[in-house]
Design an enzyme around this catalytic site. Structure first.
Site, PDB file in Angstrom:
ATOM      1  N   GLY A   1      -4.851  -3.906  -3.879  1.00  0.00           N
ATOM      2  CA  GLY A   1      -5.537  -2.961  -4.086  1.00  0.00           C
ATOM      3  C   GLY A   1      -4.706  -1.873  -4.328  1.00  0.00           C
ATOM      4  N   HIS A   2      -4.674  -1.517  -5.801  1.00  0.00           N
ATOM      5  CA  HIS A   2      -3.838  -0.516  -6.162  1.00  0.00           C
ATOM      6  C   HIS A   2      -4.833   0.633  -6.609  1.00  0.00           C
ATOM      7  CE1 HIS A   2      -0.176  -3.450  -7.187  1.00  0.00           C
ATOM      8  NE2 HIS A   2      -0.645  -3.385  -5.778  1.00  0.00           N
ATOM      9  N   THR A   3      -4.732   1.907  -6.077  1.00  0.00           N
ATOM     10  CA  THR A   3      -5.478   2.806  -6.348  1.00  0.00           C
ATOM     11  C   THR A   3      -4.901   4.021  -7.237  1.00  0.00           C
ATOM     12  OG1 THR A   3      -6.212   2.610  -3.920  1.00  0.00           O
ATOM     13  CG2 THR A   3      -6.989   4.559  -5.154  1.00  0.00           C
TER      14      THR A   3
ATOM     15  N   GLY B   1      -0.190  14.119  -2.994  1.00  0.00           N
ATOM     16  CA  GLY B   1      -1.735  13.842  -3.302  1.00  0.00           C
ATOM     17  C   GLY B   1      -1.782  12.757  -3.905  1.00  0.00           C
TER      18      GLY B   1
ATOM     19  N   ALA C   1       3.817  12.133   1.039  1.00  0.00           N
ATOM     20  CA  ALA C   1       4.669  13.371   2.115  1.00  0.00           C
ATOM     21  C   ALA C   1       3.456  14.438   2.698  1.00  0.00           C
ATOM     22  CB  ALA C   1       5.341  14.097   1.183  1.00  0.00           C
TER      23      ALA C   1
ATOM     24  N   ASP D   1       0.627  -1.318  -0.098  1.00  0.00           N
ATOM     25  CA  ASP D   1       0.150  -0.049   0.019  1.00  0.00           C
ATOM     26  C   ASP D   1       0.789   1.293  -0.003  1.00  0.00           C
ATOM     27  OD1 ASP D   1      -2.193  -1.760  -0.019  1.00  0.00           O
ATOM     28  OD2 ASP D   1      -2.333  -1.670   2.353  1.00  0.00           O
TER      29      ASP D   1
ATOM     30  N   ARG E   1       2.258 -28.524  -7.182  1.00  0.00           N
ATOM     31  CA  ARG E   1       2.047 -29.233  -8.500  1.00  0.00           C
ATOM     32  C   ARG E   1       0.756 -29.855  -8.575  1.00  0.00           C
ATOM     33  NH1 ARG E   1       7.640 -32.184  -8.366  1.00  0.00           N
ATOM     34  NH2 ARG E   1       6.663 -32.576  -6.038  1.00  0.00           N
TER      35      ARG E   1
ATOM     36  N   ARG F   1      -9.823  -2.596   6.203  1.00  0.00           N
ATOM     37  CA  ARG F   1      -9.286  -2.717   7.574  1.00  0.00           C
ATOM     38  C   ARG F   1      -8.412  -1.306   7.981  1.00  0.00           C
ATOM     39  NH1 ARG F   1      -6.211  -8.357   7.559  1.00  0.00           N
ATOM     40  NH2 ARG F   1      -5.779  -7.562   5.438  1.00  0.00           N
TER      41      ARG F   1
ATOM     42  N   THR G   1      -8.543  -3.187   0.006  1.00  0.00           N
ATOM     43  CA  THR G   1      -8.989  -4.423  -0.574  1.00  0.00           C
ATOM     44  C   THR G   1     -10.101  -4.815   0.381  1.00  0.00           C
ATOM     45  OG1 THR G   1      -7.033  -5.019  -1.814  1.00  0.00           O
ATOM     46  CG2 THR G   1      -8.665  -6.860  -0.966  1.00  0.00           C
TER      47      THR G   1
ATOM     48  N   SER H   1       5.502  12.453  -3.999  1.00  0.00           N
ATOM     49  CA  SER H   1       3.772  12.511  -4.184  1.00  0.00           C
ATOM     50  C   SER H   1       3.509  13.260  -3.077  1.00  0.00           C
ATOM     51  CB  SER H   1       3.306  10.946  -4.199  1.00  0.00           C
ATOM     52  OG  SER H   1       2.020  11.141  -4.508  1.00  0.00           O
TER      53      SER H   1
ATOM     54  N   GLY I   1       0.206   1.881  -7.151  1.00  0.00           N
ATOM     55  CA  GLY I   1      -0.751   1.836  -8.554  1.00  0.00           C
ATOM     56  C   GLY I   1      -0.768   3.460  -8.836  1.00  0.00           C
TER      57      GLY I   1
ATOM     58  N   GLN J   1       1.930  -5.926  -3.169  1.00  0.00           N
ATOM     59  CA  GLN J   1       2.444  -6.058  -1.679  1.00  0.00           C
ATOM     60  C   GLN J   1       3.755  -5.234  -1.824  1.00  0.00           C
ATOM     61  OE1 GLN J   1       1.480  -9.394  -3.238  1.00  0.00           O
ATOM     62  NE2 GLN J   1      -0.409  -8.395  -2.624  1.00  0.00           N
TER      63      GLN J   1
HETATM   64  P1  GDP Z   1      -0.679   0.437  -3.671  1.00  0.00           P
HETATM   65  O1  GDP Z   1      -1.418  -0.720  -3.195  1.00  0.00           O
HETATM   66  O2  GDP Z   1       0.688   0.412  -3.382  1.00  0.00           O
HETATM   67  O3  GDP Z   1      -0.907   0.786  -4.927  1.00  0.00           O
HETATM   68  O4  GDP Z   1      -1.304   1.452  -2.710  1.00  0.00           O
HETATM   69  P2  GDP Z   1      -2.901   1.737  -2.252  1.00  0.00           P
HETATM   70  O5  GDP Z   1      -3.565   2.126  -3.247  1.00  0.00           O
HETATM   71  O6  GDP Z   1      -3.310   0.551  -1.551  1.00  0.00           O
HETATM   72  O7  GDP Z   1      -2.658   2.617  -1.048  1.00  0.00           O
HETATM   73  C1  GDP Z   1      -2.178   3.993  -1.279  1.00  0.00           C
HETATM   74  C2  GDP Z   1      -3.265   5.097  -1.024  1.00  0.00           C
HETATM   75  O8  GDP Z   1      -2.897   6.498  -0.747  1.00  0.00           O
HETATM   76  C3  GDP Z   1      -4.448   5.101  -1.826  1.00  0.00           C
HETATM   77  O9  GDP Z   1      -5.625   5.624  -1.338  1.00  0.00           O
HETATM   78  C4  GDP Z   1      -4.196   6.463  -2.827  1.00  0.00           C
HETATM   79  O10 GDP Z   1      -4.950   7.060  -3.514  1.00  0.00           O
HETATM   80  C5  GDP Z   1      -3.309   7.375  -1.811  1.00  0.00           C
HETATM   81  N1  GDP Z   1      -2.184   7.966  -2.230  1.00  0.00           N
HETATM   82  C6  GDP Z   1      -1.263   7.759  -3.086  1.00  0.00           C
HETATM   83  N2  GDP Z   1      -0.475   8.643  -3.146  1.00  0.00           N
HETATM   84  C7  GDP Z   1      -0.716   9.744  -2.368  1.00  0.00           C
HETATM   85  C8  GDP Z   1      -0.145  11.062  -1.941  1.00  0.00           C
HETATM   86  O11 GDP Z   1       0.663  11.260  -2.084  1.00  0.00           O
HETATM   87  N3  GDP Z   1      -0.733  11.498  -1.186  1.00  0.00           N
HETATM   88  C9  GDP Z   1      -2.133  11.368  -0.492  1.00  0.00           C
HETATM   89  N4  GDP Z   1      -2.577  12.024   0.498  1.00  0.00           N
HETATM   90  N5  GDP Z   1      -2.349  10.127  -0.904  1.00  0.00           N
HETATM   91  C10 GDP Z   1      -1.971   9.243  -1.817  1.00  0.00           C
HETATM   92  P1  IMO Z   2      -0.899  -4.032  -2.082  1.00  0.00           P
HETATM   93  O1  IMO Z   2      -0.364  -4.585  -3.788  1.00  0.00           O
HETATM   94  C1  IMO Z   2      -1.055  -4.378   2.160  1.00  0.00           C
HETATM   95  C2  IMO Z   2      -1.313  -8.466   3.535  1.00  0.00           C
HETATM   96  C3  IMO Z   2      -2.164  -9.026   4.150  1.00  0.00           C
HETATM   97  C4  IMO Z   2      -1.543  -9.949   5.111  1.00  0.00           C
HETATM   98  C5  IMO Z   2      -0.458 -10.701   4.524  1.00  0.00           C
HETATM   99  C6  IMO Z   2      -0.964 -12.038   3.929  1.00  0.00           C
HETATM  100  O2  IMO Z   2      -2.307  -3.264  -2.339  1.00  0.00           O
HETATM  101  O3  IMO Z   2       0.205  -3.184  -1.725  1.00  0.00           O
HETATM  102  P2  IMO Z   2      -2.583 -12.548   1.927  1.00  0.00           P
HETATM  103  O4  IMO Z   2      -4.032 -12.261   1.613  1.00  0.00           O
HETATM  104  O5  IMO Z   2      -1.535 -12.477   0.738  1.00  0.00           O
HETATM  105  O6  IMO Z   2      -2.524 -14.191   2.298  1.00  0.00           O
HETATM  106  O7  IMO Z   2      -2.304 -11.902   3.287  1.00  0.00           O
HETATM  107  O8  IMO Z   2      -0.187  -9.882   3.552  1.00  0.00           O
HETATM  108  N1  IMO Z   2      -1.307  -8.065   2.308  1.00  0.00           N
HETATM  109  C7  IMO Z   2      -1.208  -6.764   2.100  1.00  0.00           C
HETATM  110  N2  IMO Z   2      -1.040  -5.638   2.659  1.00  0.00           N
HETATM  111  N3  IMO Z   2      -1.052  -4.331   0.593  1.00  0.00           N
HETATM  112  C8  IMO Z   2      -1.289  -5.347  -0.046  1.00  0.00           C
HETATM  113  O9  IMO Z   2      -1.130  -5.398  -1.403  1.00  0.00           O
HETATM  114  C9  IMO Z   2      -1.407  -6.578   0.708  1.00  0.00           C
HETATM  115  N4  IMO Z   2      -1.490  -7.992   0.247  1.00  0.00           N
HETATM  116  C10 IMO Z   2      -1.571  -8.768   1.089  1.00  0.00           C
HETATM  117  O10 IMO Z   2      -2.882  -7.813   5.124  1.00  0.00           O
HETATM  118  O11 IMO Z   2      -0.914  -9.261   6.313  1.00  0.00           O
HETATM  119 MG    MG Z   3      -2.889  -1.672  -1.752  1.00  0.00          MG
END
Ligand code: GDP
Ligand code: IMO
Ligand code: MG
Length: 423
Positions: free
Chosen positions: A40-42, A413, A330, A13, A143, A301, A298, A411, A17, A222
């Site tokens: 979950g890539h936003t 925002g 930031a 996270d 396998r 939580r 995703t 970044s 994304g 991840q």
């Molecule tokens: P990813 O899994 O690595 O793609 O990240 P996620 O999408 O799960 O979580 C990143 C969250 O931070 C998302 O809600 C994005 O919209 C938000 N985000 C990304 N870059 C920035 C930033 O520079 N500032 C703020 N405030 N939010 C951001």
């Molecule tokens: P993105 O790509 C944050 C965490 C789960 C749990 C552990 C194992 O959005 O960064 P799993 O479902 O893979 O068996 O869970 O890994 N986890 C993540 N945490 N971002 C993710 O993906 C994650 N994918 C799995 O919360 O602790």
């Molecule tokens: Mg994510």
């Protein structure tokens, strides 16, 4: 032409994304190499937020070929849902999306097993997203898994039935039923849909594209601290989240890899269980959670929040050969008087280390912090790197000096436009 790889340096996270979306215009291909619907890539642009789980984050750019690689575990039901949502939003993806025939299929019984196995762990729960990731990778390594290409075989249904019978036996060991009957119709209709997509040997596709001088961006899911080998095992996911995973998860030889983008927040978060040395259990942690909207993309939580951890980041940088860092969110620290950075750990015996220890030791370390002044300025308005406040520049400089890797993007925002490129 080279392959550049984008990876998370923390516990996921980090904002991968968003950066894939920002960088995508300079690439011809975006390819996911591991993970599945646990990701979950936003992406955020034109006032609309999109969350992608299995679809590569290049999908919004019509010129880009998007590849779901062989290292991915694919849930056809979730995948169909995501693509439907894109269709509803007027995104054309049909010609630009290719799925590896070698990607593993997540079955409803994998999801059920994920739940059963997690419950059986009692107090030692991993905090899995319960999307079936662990059991599907288990079948792959054992396998016995079903692959995407198998949906084209005449005996797919029999293979499915056999797999479910095996899973039911495992569930019975835990005195549980799979209870998947209610999901099977939906699963088979998603399989029908999957058959209509471009299922192919993506390793050939990608290597042919490289021959044609196309530029590929490999999108990791991840983060390094969740890697199956090097993460905080057993509180990890079940795939290789580091750059090496891009070679095995796409069928690309290592010499093609050029840049490695390491994505890190300006602080740190983790969702799920497991050690997190710099976690804040106080109001500062709560302030970060609220300011950063740190709730899972995703699962929804609340994410655990804390300060940047240099031993952990240096470890991730080493494992990935990171060539540049992109520092995310930031702006979340805008209101803070003080920014803290963990420089090293104190061990129970009084010694210190700047290395990332193994699980047993890691649980008992005390982080030692360096403090820097906050900037107390609204960063989202800033469009030029020169205009960044001096305390933030000092923070960036401090991180670069201690990580020995340049920070090339800051970044400020969620929107694609809130991105500053540094030299
Ligand atoms: P990813 O899994 O690595 O793609 O990240 P996620 O999408 O799960 O979580 C990143 C969250 O931070 C998302 O809600 C994005 O919209 C938000 N985000 C990304 N870059 C920035 C930033 O520079 N500032 C703020 N405030 N939010 C951001
Ligand atoms: P993105 O790509 C944050 C965490 C789960 C749990 C552990 C194992 O959005 O960064 P799993 O479902 O893979 O068996 O869970 O890994 N986890 C993540 N945490 N971002 C993710 O993906 C994650 N994918 C799995 O919360 O602790
Ligand atoms: Mg994510």
């Amino acid at each position: 032409m080279p392959v550049d790889v984008l990876v998370g340096l923390q516990w996921g996270d980090e904002g991968k994304g968003k950066i894939v979306d920002v960088l995508a215009p300079t690439y011809d291909v975006v390819a996911r190499f591991q993970g599945g619907p646990n990701a979950g890539h936003t992406l955020f642009f034109d006032g609309v937020k999109h969350v992608l789980h299995q679809v590569p984050s290049g999908i919004f750019h019509p010129h880009i070929i998007n590849v779901v690689g062989n290292g991915v575990v694919l849930d056809p039901v979730v995948f169909r849902g995501e693509l439907q949502k894109l269709t509803d939003r007027g995104i054309q993806w049909g010609d630009n999306l290719f799925i590896s025939q070698k990607a593993q299929l997540i079955l409803p019984s994998h999801r059920a097993l994920d739940r059963i196995l997690e419950e059986a762990r009692g107090g030692g729960k991993i905090g899995s997203t319960l999307k079936g990731i662990g059991p599907t990778y288990q079948d792959k390594v054992g396998r016995t898994g079903l692959r995407v290409g198998d949906v084209l075989l005449p005996d797919f249904k029999e293979r499915y039935t056999e797999a479910v019978a095996r899973h039911a036996q495992l569930a019975a060991f835990y005195k549980q039923d799979l209870a998947i009957e209610a999901y099977e119709d939906e699963f088979f209709s998603a399989i029908e849909f999957l058959r209509t997509l471009q299922l192919t040997n993506t390793e050939y596709l990608l290597n042919d594209l490289l021959q044609q001088q196309k530029r590929i961006l490999a999108e990791g899911a991840q983060g390094a601290m969740l890697d199956i080998d090097f993460g905080t095992y057993p509180f990890v996911t079940s795939s290789s989240t580091i750059v090496a995973g891009a070679c095995t998860g796409l069928g690309i030889a290592p010499h093609h890899i050029d840049k490695v983008y390491g994505i890190s927040k300006a602080y740190c978060t983790r969702v799920g269980s497991g050690p997190f040395p710099t976690e804040l259990h106080d109001e500062v942690g709560e302030q970060i959670r609220q300011a950063g909207h740190e709730f899972g993309s995703t699962t929804g939580r609340p994410r655990r929040c804390g300060w940047v951890d240099l031993p952990a980041l240096r470890y991730s940088i080493m494992l990935n050969g990171v060539t540049e860092i992109h520092l995310m969110k930031a702006d979340v620290l805008d209101e803070f008087d003080e920014i803290r950075v963990c420089t090293h750990y104190q061990l129970p015996n009084g010694e210190t280390t700047d290395q990332f220890p193994d699980y047993g030791t890691l649980q008992n370390v005390t982080p030692v912090y360096h403090s820097l002044p906050g900037w107390r300025t609204t960063l989202q308005e800033i469009t030029e790197p020169e205009a960044l406040p001096q305390p933030l520049k000092d923070y960036l400089h401090y991180l670069e000096e201690n990580l020995l890797v340049p920070i090339r993007i800051v970044s400020v925002g969620p929107d694609r436009v809130s991105t500053l490129h540094l030299n």
